[in-house]
Motif scaffolding. Structure first.
Motif, mmCIF file in Angstrom:
data_model
loop_
_atom_site.group_PDB
_atom_site.id
_atom_site.type_symbol
_atom_site.label_atom_id
_atom_site.label_comp_id
_atom_site.label_asym_id
_atom_site.label_seq_id
_atom_site.Cartn_x
_atom_site.Cartn_y
_atom_site.Cartn_z
ATOM 1 N N PHE A 3 -5.028 -2.821 4.293
ATOM 2 C CA PHE A 3 -4.890 -1.693 5.202
ATOM 3 C C PHE A 3 -5.611 -0.466 4.619
ATOM 4 O O PHE A 3 -5.776 -0.356 3.400
ATOM 5 C CB PHE A 3 -3.421 -1.311 5.425
ATOM 6 C CG PHE A 3 -2.577 -2.412 6.006
ATOM 7 C CD1 PHE A 3 -2.536 -2.609 7.379
ATOM 8 C CD2 PHE A 3 -1.831 -3.242 5.189
ATOM 9 C CE1 PHE A 3 -1.766 -3.622 7.922
ATOM 10 C CE2 PHE A 3 -1.056 -4.254 5.717
ATOM 11 C CZ PHE A 3 -1.019 -4.447 7.094
ATOM 12 N N VAL A 61 -2.060 4.356 10.103
ATOM 13 C CA VAL A 61 -2.848 3.162 9.792
ATOM 14 C C VAL A 61 -4.213 3.315 10.469
ATOM 15 O O VAL A 61 -4.321 3.220 11.690
ATOM 16 C CB VAL A 61 -2.146 1.883 10.281
ATOM 17 C CG1 VAL A 61 -3.000 0.649 9.963
ATOM 18 C CG2 VAL A 61 -0.768 1.755 9.659
ATOM 19 N N GLU A 69 -3.209 -0.740 14.118
ATOM 20 C CA GLU A 69 -4.042 0.440 13.894
ATOM 21 C C GLU A 69 -3.549 1.588 14.772
ATOM 22 O O GLU A 69 -3.309 1.412 15.963
ATOM 23 C CB GLU A 69 -5.512 0.126 14.189
ATOM 24 C CG GLU A 69 -6.116 -0.840 13.193
ATOM 25 C CD GLU A 69 -7.591 -1.113 13.450
ATOM 26 O OE1 GLU A 69 -8.093 -0.663 14.502
ATOM 27 O OE2 GLU A 69 -8.236 -1.775 12.613
ATOM 28 N N LYS A 86 -6.673 -1.997 10.008
ATOM 29 C CA LYS A 86 -5.892 -3.188 9.648
ATOM 30 C C LYS A 86 -6.890 -4.314 9.444
ATOM 31 O O LYS A 86 -7.628 -4.676 10.347
ATOM 32 C CB LYS A 86 -4.904 -3.535 10.760
ATOM 33 C CG LYS A 86 -4.017 -4.726 10.430
ATOM 34 C CD LYS A 86 -3.170 -5.145 11.621
ATOM 35 C CE LYS A 86 -4.046 -5.824 12.675
ATOM 36 N NZ LYS A 86 -3.263 -6.434 13.771
#
Length: 354
Positions: free
Chosen positions: A193, A175, A88, A178
């Motif tokens: 994701f 991101v 992340e 996750k």
């Protein structure tokens, strides 16, 4: 006996209190009546001068930043997660491999499909040779061609599945979440994701009917952020709703370019500053001047020589906050009545409340 006397006293006190309240309300009502109709029967009103003023169309609107792109990646195949390559907060670009799902079964299926296809191709070649010598019919040859084509399609399907074992990013971004770990078993549709792109954001604001009339797609807008007051941001209008919402406002979207540090984040508050060229002065009156509503196109004008109210038909233009543009029907310097119209008729005497 004492109990009866006590009850009588309580009743008398209650009646006296009720009488006091009623009398007090009557006095207030009488004062209100006298206020509305003071001055020898004249109706008490408030007035305003008809003036020609500069028109300022500039306004601001507050909203919330949303990511320009936001995607949730889900598994397309079943299997066990063998690798996770990002965490992340990781920045990714198009094509970056995010994770890998165990491809052992997929490899087996692809190899089986490859063998089936090769066998179908060999059969087709034999049938074509036999057809030239009359050994097989046209129908048998067509069936062999169909079998080879179906085998080829199944092979392509298995190759695509094998390729999907590597989960790749389709956008440039970060991101944000996750949702898997190494060893997890996933099925088609399992969320893996959440990616967001904040290099550009959308500022969503609402504007009223008077403001939306001056906007068009592509307008350049200045953007301010309370969190970063010293940073300058710019944007352009990318969406204007064709229909007002339940509050009679129009949703607007402004695409905002983030700075090199990507300081702005989705969910922050922002202010769109809408600026327009200087406008020619126009005749304006208070919005409360209209009888009923602006759409009535009717106002009461105060006749200063006779101290009476006279109705006047006007042509209204733009609604500018608490003022309304008058295109025809009034002259600069005239006086319009802004309150008390409910008690007025044509030629009714009035007295002005300072």
């Amino acid at each position: 006996m004492k109990r009866v006397i006590t009850i009588i006293i309580v009743v008398i006190v209650v009646l006296a209190a009720i009488g006091y309240v009623l009398n007090n309300n009557k006095k207030k009502e009488q004062e209100t009546t006298e206020f509305i109709a003071k001055g020898s029967g004249a109706v008490a009103v408030k007035v305003a001068k008809v003036e020609r003023k500069e028109i300022d169309l500039d306004f601001t609107a507050n909203g919330t930043f949303a990511p320009n792109k936001e995607l949730e990646f889900s598994a397309e195949n079943s299997g066990r997660v063998t690798k996770v390559y990002v965490e992340e907060g990781s920045r990714v670009s198009v094509g970056t491999v995010l994770a890998r799902i165990d491809a052992e079964i997929l490899n087996t299926d692809r190899e089986t499909a490859e063998a089936t296809y090769q066998n179908a191709v060999r059969d087709l070649n034999r049938y074509e040779s036999s057809f030239k010598t009359g050994g097989v019919t046209q129908q048998q040859l067509d069936q062999a061609k169909l079998a080879a084509e179906n085998a080829k399609l199944k092979l392509q399907q298995q190759q695509r599945k094998l390729s999907d074992a590597n989960i790749r990013s389709s956008i440039n971004g970060v991101v944000n979440k996750k949702m898997i770990e190494v060893g997890a078993v996933v099925a088609p549709g399992t969320k893996l994701f959440e990616l967001v792109d904040v290099s550009k954001l959308k500022l969503k604001v609402n504007v009223n009917e008077g403001q939306v009339a001056n906007l068009k797609i592509g307008d350049k807008i200045e953007i301010q952020s309370n969190v970063f007051p010293n940073d300058k941001f710019s944007g352009k209008v990318t969406f204007i709703a064709a229909k007002a919402d339940e509050t009679l406002n129009f949703p607007i979207e402004v695409e905002v370019t983030n700075n090199v540090k990507n300081s702005l984040r989705a969910g922050m508050y922002g202010t769109a500053v809408f600026k327009f060229p200087a406008q020619a002065p126009a005749i304006l009156v208070p919005r409360t001047s209209f009888v009923g509503s602006v759409s009535s196109n009717e106002v009461f004008v105060y006749n200063t020589s006779k101290n009476v109210a006279e109705t006047r038909k006007v042509v209204s233009g733009r609604i500018l906050g608490e003022s309304v543009e008058i295109l025809d029907g009034l002259k600069e310097g005239e006086t319009v009545i802004t309150s008390g119209q409910i008690n007025l008729t044509e030629g009714a005497p009035v007295t002005i409340i300072k």
